[in-house]
Design a protein around this motif. Structure first.
Motif, PDB file in Angstrom:
ATOM      1  N   THR A   8       0.810  -1.209   0.000  1.00 22.94           N
ATOM      2  CA  THR A   8       0.000   0.000   0.000  1.00 22.94           C
ATOM      3  C   THR A   8       0.843   1.257   0.000  1.00 22.94           C
ATOM      4  O   THR A   8       0.383   2.323   0.387  1.00 22.94           O
ATOM      5  CB  THR A   8      -0.926   0.023   1.233  1.00 22.94           C
ATOM      6  N   ARG A   9       2.094   1.184  -0.427  1.00 26.09           N
ATOM      7  CA  ARG A   9       2.942   2.358  -0.485  1.00 26.09           C
ATOM      8  C   ARG A   9       2.299   3.424  -1.356  1.00 26.09           C
ATOM      9  O   ARG A   9       1.643   3.116  -2.340  1.00 26.09           O
ATOM     10  CB  ARG A   9       4.319   2.013  -1.081  1.00 26.09           C
ATOM     11  N   SER A  15      -2.011   6.682  -4.235  1.00 27.04           N
ATOM     12  CA  SER A  15      -1.864   5.237  -4.179  1.00 27.04           C
ATOM     13  C   SER A  15      -1.638   4.687  -5.581  1.00 27.04           C
ATOM     14  O   SER A  15      -1.823   5.394  -6.580  1.00 27.04           O
ATOM     15  CB  SER A  15      -3.124   4.608  -3.582  1.00 27.04           C
ATOM     16  N   ALA A  16      -1.262   3.414  -5.653  1.00 33.94           N
ATOM     17  CA  ALA A  16      -1.048   2.778  -6.951  1.00 33.94           C
ATOM     18  C   ALA A  16      -2.304   2.847  -7.803  1.00 33.94           C
ATOM     19  O   ALA A  16      -2.232   2.993  -9.026  1.00 33.94           O
ATOM     20  CB  ALA A  16      -0.624   1.319  -6.747  1.00 33.94           C
ATOM     21  N   GLU A  17      -3.466   2.755  -7.165  1.00 29.29           N
ATOM     22  CA  GLU A  17      -4.731   2.814  -7.912  1.00 29.29           C
ATOM     23  C   GLU A  17      -4.823   4.093  -8.727  1.00 29.29           C
ATOM     24  O   GLU A  17      -5.143   4.068  -9.928  1.00 29.29           O
ATOM     25  CB  GLU A  17      -5.908   2.747  -6.938  1.00 29.29           C
ATOM     26  N   TYR A  18      -4.518   5.236  -8.126  1.00 30.06           N
ATOM     27  CA  TYR A  18      -4.668   6.507  -8.833  1.00 30.06           C
ATOM     28  C   TYR A  18      -3.559   6.734  -9.852  1.00 30.06           C
ATOM     29  O   TYR A  18      -3.783   7.370 -10.883  1.00 30.06           O
ATOM     30  CB  TYR A  18      -4.746   7.650  -7.825  1.00 30.06           C
ATOM     31  N   TRP A  19      -2.365   6.202  -9.574  1.00 26.09           N
ATOM     32  CA  TRP A  19      -1.315   6.265 -10.592  1.00 26.09           C
ATOM     33  C   TRP A  19      -1.725   5.425 -11.799  1.00 26.09           C
ATOM     34  O   TRP A  19      -1.415   5.761 -12.944  1.00 26.09           O
ATOM     35  CB  TRP A  19       0.018   5.780 -10.037  1.00 26.09           C
ATOM     36  N   GLY A  20      -2.440   4.338 -11.537  1.00 27.72           N
ATOM     37  CA  GLY A  20      -2.943   3.531 -12.647  1.00 27.72           C
ATOM     38  C   GLY A  20      -3.917   4.296 -13.510  1.00 27.72           C
ATOM     39  O   GLY A  20      -3.851   4.257 -14.746  1.00 27.72           O
ATOM     40  N   PRO A 175      -0.231   0.031 -11.468  1.00 27.61           N
ATOM     41  CA  PRO A 175      -0.604  -1.363 -11.713  1.00 27.61           C
ATOM     42  C   PRO A 175      -0.800  -1.661 -13.190  1.00 27.61           C
ATOM     43  O   PRO A 175      -0.775  -0.767 -14.034  1.00 27.61           O
ATOM     44  CB  PRO A 175      -1.921  -1.507 -10.941  1.00 27.61           C
ATOM     45  N   THR A 176      -1.013  -2.927 -13.491  1.00 29.41           N
ATOM     46  CA  THR A 176      -1.300  -3.335 -14.859  1.00 29.41           C
ATOM     47  C   THR A 176      -2.645  -2.758 -15.299  1.00 29.41           C
ATOM     48  O   THR A 176      -3.445  -2.286 -14.478  1.00 29.41           O
ATOM     49  CB  THR A 176      -1.373  -4.866 -14.977  1.00 29.41           C
ATOM     50  N   LEU A 177      -2.901  -2.806 -16.593  1.00 27.43           N
ATOM     51  CA  LEU A 177      -4.160  -2.289 -17.119  1.00 27.43           C
ATOM     52  C   LEU A 177      -5.353  -2.986 -16.477  1.00 27.43           C
ATOM     53  O   LEU A 177      -6.313  -2.334 -16.040  1.00 27.43           O
ATOM     54  CB  LEU A 177      -4.204  -2.470 -18.639  1.00 27.43           C
ATOM     55  N   PHE A 178      -5.306  -4.307 -16.399  1.00 20.77           N
ATOM     56  CA  PHE A 178      -6.461  -5.037 -15.892  1.00 20.77           C
ATOM     57  C   PHE A 178      -6.600  -4.901 -14.379  1.00 20.77           C
ATOM     58  O   PHE A 178      -7.717  -4.949 -13.853  1.00 20.77           O
ATOM     59  CB  PHE A 178      -6.380  -6.507 -16.319  1.00 20.77           C
ATOM     60  N   ARG A 179      -5.485  -4.723 -13.666  1.00 20.13           N
ATOM     61  CA  ARG A 179      -5.595  -4.431 -12.238  1.00 20.13           C
ATOM     62  C   ARG A 179      -6.233  -3.059 -12.049  1.00 20.13           C
ATOM     63  O   ARG A 179      -7.042  -2.855 -11.142  1.00 20.13           O
ATOM     64  CB  ARG A 179      -4.205  -4.491 -11.596  1.00 20.13           C
ATOM     65  N   THR A 180      -5.889  -2.097 -12.912  1.00 17.67           N
ATOM     66  CA  THR A 180      -6.482  -0.766 -12.843  1.00 17.67           C
ATOM     67  C   THR A 180      -7.976  -0.824 -13.117  1.00 17.67           C
ATOM     68  O   THR A 180      -8.781  -0.169 -12.441  1.00 17.67           O
ATOM     69  CB  THR A 180      -5.801   0.183 -13.848  1.00 17.67           C
ATOM     70  N   ILE A 181      -8.385  -1.621 -14.119  1.00 19.22           N
ATOM     71  CA  ILE A 181      -9.812  -1.787 -14.401  1.00 19.22           C
ATOM     72  C   ILE A 181     -10.508  -2.435 -13.211  1.00 19.22           C
ATOM     73  O   ILE A 181     -11.660  -2.101 -12.884  1.00 19.22           O
ATOM     74  CB  ILE A 181     -10.014  -2.622 -15.676  1.00 19.22           C
ATOM     75  N   GLY A 182      -9.807  -3.355 -12.534  1.00 18.30           N
ATOM     76  CA  GLY A 182     -10.370  -3.969 -11.335  1.00 18.30           C
ATOM     77  C   GLY A 182     -10.639  -2.947 -10.251  1.00 18.30           C
ATOM     78  O   GLY A 182     -11.676  -2.993  -9.568  1.00 18.30           O
ATOM     79  N   TYR A 183      -9.719  -2.005 -10.061  1.00 22.33           N
ATOM     80  CA  TYR A 183      -9.940  -0.921  -9.101  1.00 22.33           C
ATOM     81  C   TYR A 183     -11.141  -0.067  -9.522  1.00 22.33           C
ATOM     82  O   TYR A 183     -11.993   0.291  -8.697  1.00 22.33           O
ATOM     83  CB  TYR A 183      -8.700  -0.025  -9.018  1.00 22.33           C
ATOM     84  N   LEU A 184     -11.181   0.263 -10.814  1.00 22.11           N
ATOM     85  CA  LEU A 184     -12.260   1.107 -11.315  1.00 22.11           C
ATOM     86  C   LEU A 184     -13.612   0.432 -11.148  1.00 22.11           C
ATOM     87  O   LEU A 184     -14.619   1.094 -10.868  1.00 22.11           O
ATOM     88  CB  LEU A 184     -12.013   1.438 -12.789  1.00 22.11           C
ATOM     89  N   GLU A 185     -13.635  -0.882 -11.284  1.00 22.78           N
ATOM     90  CA  GLU A 185     -14.887  -1.623 -11.157  1.00 22.78           C
ATOM     91  C   GLU A 185     -15.494  -1.445  -9.772  1.00 22.78           C
ATOM     92  O   GLU A 185     -16.718  -1.406  -9.621  1.00 22.78           O
ATOM     93  CB  GLU A 185     -14.644  -3.106 -11.447  1.00 22.78           C
ATOM     94  N   ARG A 186     -14.654  -1.331  -8.752  1.00 19.83           N
ATOM     95  CA  ARG A 186     -15.157  -1.136  -7.392  1.00 19.83           C
ATOM     96  C   ARG A 186     -15.798   0.229  -7.223  1.00 19.83           C
ATOM     97  O   ARG A 186     -16.694   0.412  -6.404  1.00 19.83           O
ATOM     98  CB  ARG A 186     -14.027  -1.270  -6.370  1.00 19.83           C
TER      99      ARG A 186
END
Length: 216
Positions: A8-9, A15-20, A175-186
């Protein structure tokens, strides 16, 4: 092999989510811009589909490479989309970094001090746009500029981060593209669904180019 809890750095409070969102958003603009311009008949910059289609016309084996890449993407993407983004996972038995990239030893992966890569990637995209525009101006009607732009995105957003994670145990901040989409899905499930649908259409368009414009 055990899964590793997501790191969670944060870098400068992000966070990594927003950088994605930022990094993949920039890549999406660079790719979708010419596609939309082509749809509305504005400008003549080669789209990524035109560029791949041009390569497929010159070298028939490129179509096989495109299909191969699509299958590999699906193989790694589906588990990431099914799992919660805070639980790193690519495929059963494969270790992953906190941001969703395959690695040999997830516990040894370090993400500290990698903020420089964000600067490198963004600067590379900006410089690439300038070089691509110059190449397009010097060689009108060619695909030189398109190769530069789309090639840089593939290298800086996908290939280099994957190599760093797999062979050097280093994690870039996004994160990867699909990890980023996973975050967005939430946060916005309909938007994530639309993005996935558009991505599938683009991949099919690349694999079966010039579909859906056969006979036009």
């Amino acid at each position: 092999m055990s899964e590793v809890v997501a790191d969670t750095r944060e870098i400068r409070g992000w966070s990594a989510e927003y950088w994605g969102y930022l990094m993949w958003g920039l890549a999406a603009v660079a790719i979708a811009g010419p596609e939309l311009a082509s749809v509305f008949g504005v400008g003549d910059w080669p789209t990524i589909s035109n560029t791949v289609g041009h390569l497929e016309a010159k070298h028939s084996w490129v179509r096989l490479v495109v299909v191969f890449v699509i299958v590999v993407l699906g193989y790694y993407a589906v588990p990431q989309l099914l799992a919660h983004p805070s639980r790193p996972r690519i495929v059963p038995g494969q270790q992953a970094t906190a941001n969703g990239r395959a690695t040999r030893d997830a516990e040894a992966v370090r993400s500290g001090g990698m903020g420089w890569y964000l600067v490198l990637a963004i600067a590379g995209l900006v410089i690439g746009l300038a070089v691509a525009a110059g190449a397009r101006h010097m060689h009108p009607g060619t695909y030189v500029g398109a190769y530069v732009l789309y090639g840089l995105i593939a290298v800086l957003w996908v290939i280099v981060p994957s190599v760093l994670a797999m062979f050097f145990a280093r994690e870039v901040p996004f994160p990867t593209l699909f990890r980023t989409i996973g975050y967005l899905e939430r946060r916005a499930h309909p938007i994530a669904a639309i993005i996935l649908a558009l991505l599938v259409i683009l991949l099919l368009h690349l694999a079966f180019y010039p579909w859906p414009r056969y006979g036009s």
